[in-house]
Design a protein around this motif. Structure first.
Motif, PDB file in Angstrom:
ATOM      1  N   ALA A  80     -30.539 -56.480  47.344  1.00 56.10           N
ATOM      2  CA  ALA A  80     -30.039 -56.891  48.660  1.00 56.10           C
ATOM      3  C   ALA A  80     -28.521 -57.041  48.629  1.00 56.10           C
ATOM      4  O   ALA A  80     -27.833 -56.665  49.583  1.00 56.10           O
ATOM      5  N   ASN A  90     -38.132 -55.925  56.042  1.00 52.95           N
ATOM      6  CA  ASN A  90     -38.647 -56.746  54.947  1.00 52.95           C
ATOM      7  C   ASN A  90     -39.918 -57.477  55.349  1.00 52.95           C
ATOM      8  O   ASN A  90     -40.841 -57.642  54.543  1.00 52.95           O
ATOM      9  N   TYR A 125     -36.519 -64.702  53.921  1.00 51.93           N
ATOM     10  CA  TYR A 125     -35.700 -64.296  55.062  1.00 51.93           C
ATOM     11  C   TYR A 125     -35.991 -65.153  56.292  1.00 51.93           C
ATOM     12  O   TYR A 125     -35.114 -65.348  57.131  1.00 51.93           O
ATOM     13  N   SER A 154     -30.187 -48.577  48.472  1.00 51.10           N
ATOM     14  CA  SER A 154     -31.504 -48.145  48.967  1.00 51.10           C
ATOM     15  C   SER A 154     -31.490 -46.676  49.349  1.00 51.10           C
ATOM     16  O   SER A 154     -32.448 -45.937  49.090  1.00 51.10           O
ATOM     17  N   GLU A 209     -27.423 -54.948  61.598  1.00 48.47           N
ATOM     18  CA  GLU A 209     -27.933 -54.451  60.323  1.00 48.47           C
ATOM     19  C   GLU A 209     -28.828 -55.487  59.655  1.00 48.47           C
ATOM     20  O   GLU A 209     -29.872 -55.161  59.088  1.00 48.47           O
ATOM     21  N   SER A 210     -28.400 -56.739  59.734  1.00 48.36           N
ATOM     22  CA  SER A 210     -29.166 -57.824  59.119  1.00 48.36           C
ATOM     23  C   SER A 210     -30.517 -57.990  59.802  1.00 48.36           C
ATOM     24  O   SER A 210     -31.548 -58.166  59.148  1.00 48.36           O
ATOM     25  N   LYS A 245     -32.236 -55.722  61.485  1.00 49.25           N
ATOM     26  CA  LYS A 245     -33.096 -54.593  61.135  1.00 49.25           C
ATOM     27  C   LYS A 245     -33.655 -54.762  59.727  1.00 49.25           C
ATOM     28  O   LYS A 245     -34.842 -54.525  59.479  1.00 49.25           O
ATOM     29  N   ARG A 246     -32.802 -55.198  58.783  1.00 51.82           N
ATOM     30  CA  ARG A 246     -33.239 -55.389  57.401  1.00 51.82           C
ATOM     31  C   ARG A 246     -34.317 -56.460  57.305  1.00 51.82           C
ATOM     32  O   ARG A 246     -35.313 -56.303  56.592  1.00 51.82           O
ATOM     33  N   LYS A 247     -34.152 -57.532  58.075  1.00 54.33           N
ATOM     34  CA  LYS A 247     -35.145 -58.603  58.042  1.00 54.33           C
ATOM     35  C   LYS A 247     -36.495 -58.124  58.582  1.00 54.33           C
ATOM     36  O   LYS A 247     -37.543 -58.454  58.038  1.00 54.33           O
ATOM     37  N   ASP A 293     -26.993 -53.575  48.708  1.00 56.83           N
ATOM     38  CA  ASP A 293     -27.166 -52.945  50.021  1.00 56.83           C
ATOM     39  C   ASP A 293     -26.213 -53.517  51.056  1.00 56.83           C
ATOM     40  O   ASP A 293     -25.754 -52.800  51.951  1.00 56.83           O
ATOM     41  N   ASN A 294     -25.923 -54.800  50.953  1.00 59.05           N
ATOM     42  CA  ASN A 294     -25.067 -55.443  51.947  1.00 59.05           C
ATOM     43  C   ASN A 294     -23.583 -55.163  51.734  1.00 59.05           C
ATOM     44  O   ASN A 294     -22.767 -55.447  52.618  1.00 59.05           O
ATOM     45  N   ASP A 311     -34.223 -60.157  47.383  1.00 59.28           N
ATOM     46  CA  ASP A 311     -35.111 -59.002  47.386  1.00 59.28           C
ATOM     47  C   ASP A 311     -36.356 -59.280  46.549  1.00 59.28           C
ATOM     48  O   ASP A 311     -37.465 -58.886  46.923  1.00 59.28           O
TER      49      ASP A 311
END
Length: 650
Positions: free
Chosen positions: A221, A581, A527, A246, A573-574, A576-578, A224-225, A502
């Motif tokens: 994570a 996940n 998350y 990723s 972005e955060s 979408k990532r959450k 990726d960030n 992650d």
């Protein structure tokens, strides 16, 4: 900015790097990846001029400063936290000292018209101008800002650094490097000693860092960030991907598939040529063609397929008997170290099947409570374990507790009993200890190898309650993935102390946050907790004192519009990532529940010799609970997918 030109390095007769070239640009965000031992740390040391390549060279412009944070460092200082941090400003401190001396000297003179006096005044003006250009008056303010971001309290600033643990001392070293603002910043596993809040602060800081950044990290994570480019060290070569970690994993898989296809095609071509040579070798009319084919065969450069990095630990936790419904019941738990109280009157209950993440700043008591639960530490209060609870414990320093003079095999053989002794080599093989590796002494093993060996020792006896304190330290990403997979299949109760988001994602369903000697429970995964605590964009730091001043990396140079756009993009972005996940975590939980249900159905379908099992009320109660949990999880999965589809369509 920096050119790496055809460098080569040998270790033990083999190439660590062979004819490697790449360029580091001014604002690159590079993730440096590769399996343990691939040469990531060595490459950083070469860039930092701690090591020299045997062949090739590195072109670094004279004005380029490099800052390097190694994995481990011995920092011995009697200074306070703030004073040690201020040593990052060598030129500013010298200027301040010179200015003070000049002021003192001038104040004692009264020959105001003399040339010497005027020279002193002129010199003072020059030093003061340089001091102001370097933002010298604000070095302490900037130092305190970064230290607070890395988790230090205001009350810690004047405390002696030597009183803090190695992890906190590493934070001071990280703060010093950040404050120097080198044109190239290299960080080797910077998150190893940070908590989740500090990691998130560091991510935001590095996102706007004015120079180039190279990061070695096993925190997916975190990479990726931050990163937008990935350098993969594999088989003495470097593969350059213009992608985050990723995205790199997907692209690398595609590259491997192409390599395998190319190697297979080449092998078919070689076999055809060999058959031709063998068939017509002794025919005079074909002699010329045979010789041509032999030369063609000699010229073929055999394609290599990068499969070595696919190795990873492989295991499952042994089955243990179920514990009672209540695993741990704790009341009035208090713990002090001398005058410092770490835990104060805690009351909580842990039920069978719960999977709990312990999170919070370092020093808040996560490891302390873990040790209290496993009866490894004295305390005040009462802890009552439930019926048939069998505990397995992995300590944060578990690798250090291994006997360094024993071999890998002896480490397990000395504690194994019964039939399991016959399976020691099989267990070690699952943890990548094969052949002569089992005869290596513990003292020569790497950090990752010691961690793998320590985890292997846990498999020697079945347990139904696991307490793991930072189990992923030193493990590479593939090993972490296999460990996580095994833990997802573990059907007991689980406590994990970790800052790796992650790794925790989808693994736990409850969070205990440690803060101010208390714990606060949150339902959901890591998350959900981060969202609940609004840690994703660190409102408490962004809108607090740090935001009131110029940020250390001179963020004030950005316009408010671009800052707003950047924050909007990061939030999107955060989000979408959450959601991704959540979907992934839900799918893993569904898979685990379905496996458990099928196991019970399989037992129920067996003939009458299993009548005791079939007539057990407890079995049917467990079966119905699993079915209900599966139904509920499917609803969650559908909800998360709908949210993701809606988000992606906007």
């Amino acid at each position: 900015m920096i050119i790496v030109n055809k460098i080569s390095v040998h270790f033990s007769g083999d190439y660590l790097f062979e004819d490697v070239s790449f360029i580091i640009n001014n604002k690159d965000r590079i993730g440096l990846v590769g399996k343990n031992g691939a040469g990531k740390t060595t490459l950083m040391k070469i860039l930092n001029k701690n090591l020299s390549p045997e062949q090739g060279n590195i072109e670094i412009p004279k004005n380029v400063k490099i800052g390097y944070l190694p994995q481990e460092i011995k920092l011995r200082s009697d200074k306070s936290v703030i004073d040690e941090t201020l040593t990052a400003f060598k030129e500013e401190l010298k200027l301040q000292n010179d200015i003070d001396e000049l002021n003192n000297l001038i104040s004692k003179r009264d020959d105001y018209q003399s040339d010497e006096y005027n020279k002193l005044v002129q010199k003072l003006a020059e030093l003061t101008e340089r001091f102001d250009i370097l933002d010298g008056p604000r070095i302490e303010v900037k130092s305190r800002q970064v230290l607070r971001g890395l988790g230090f309290l205001e009350s810690d600033m004047n405390a002696p650094l030597c009183k803090f643990s190695g992890g906190w001392q590493m934070r001071v070293e990280l703060a010093k490097i950040l404050l120097k603002e080198p044109q190239l910043l290299m960080l080797d596993e910077p998150t190893n000693h940070l908590d989740i809040q500090s990691i998130t602060w560091l991510e935001n800081y590095l996102a706007e860092y004015p120079g180039a950044v190279i990061i070695v990290s096993h925190d997916r994570a975190f990479l990726d960030n931050i990163t937008t480019r990935t350098l993969d060290i594999s088989k003495a070569k470097i593969y350059d991907y213009k992608a985050s970690f990723s995205e790199y994993e997907i692209m690398r898989k595609e590259r491997l598939e192409l390599e395998i296809a190319a190697a297979n095609n080449q092998q078919k071509q070689i076999e055809q040529i060999e058959r031709f040579i063998e068939r017509f070798r002794y025919k005079a009319t074909k002699a010329k063609q045979v010789q041509s084919k032999i030369k063609m065969l000699d010229k073929i450069d055999k394609a290599e397929v990068d499969e070595m990095d696919q190795s990873s630990i492989s295991f499952r936790f042994p089955q243990a008997e179920h514990s009672g419904k209540v695993v741990i019941e704790a009341s009035n738990i208090t713990k002090s170290y001398g005058e410092k109280k770490v835990l104060d009157n805690l009351n909580f209950m842990i039920n069978r099947g719960e999977r709990i993440a312990f999170v919070g700043k370092n020093g808040e008591g996560k490891t302390t409570l873990s040790r209290i639960i496993v009866k490894d530490l004295d305390y005040e209060g009462n802890i009552k374990p439930g019926h048939n609870v069998k505990i397995g414990y992995f300590a944060q320093n578990q690798d250090e507790l291994l006997d360094k003079e024993k071999t890998v095999f002896q480490s397990l053989d000395s504690v194994a009993v019964g039939e399991v002794r016959k399976r020691i080599r099989t267990i070690l093989g699952g943890f990548l200890f094969t052949g002569e590796d089992v005869d290596k002494k513990v003292k020569v093993l790497s950090g990752g190898e010691k961690s793998r060996l320590a985890i292997a020792k846990m498999l020697l006896s079945p347990v139904n309650f696991l307490v793991l304190d930072e189990p992923t330290n030193h493990l590479d990403m593939r090993s972490k993935d296999i460990l996580k997979s095994a833990l997802l299949q573990f059907d007991g109760t689980l406590i994990v102390v970790s800052h790796d988001r992650d790794f925790l994602n989808g693994l736990t369903n409850k969070v205990f946050e440690f803060k101010n000697r208390q714990i606060k429970e949150y339902i959901g995964d890591i998350y959900d907790f981060i969202e609940n605590r609004k840690l994703d964009d660190l409102d408490d730091l962004e809108t607090g004192k740090i935001k009131q001043n110029e940020t250390v990396s001179k963020r004030a140079n950005k316009t408010s519009d671009s800052k707003s756009e950047w924050l909007d993009r990061k939030r999107a972005e955060s989000e979408k990532r959450k959601l991704l996940n959540k979907v992934s975590g839900s799918e893993k939980r569904i898979e685990s529940l379905e496996v458990k249900i099928k196991d019970i159905e399989k037992e129920l379908s067996r003939p009458q010799n299993n009548s005791d099992f079939q007539n057990s009320d407890e079995v049917f109660e467990e079966y119905n609970k699993l079915k209900e949990a599966l139904k509920e999880e499917l609803e969650y999965w559908e909800k998360f997918n709908l949210e993701l589809e809606k988000f992606q369509s906007e």
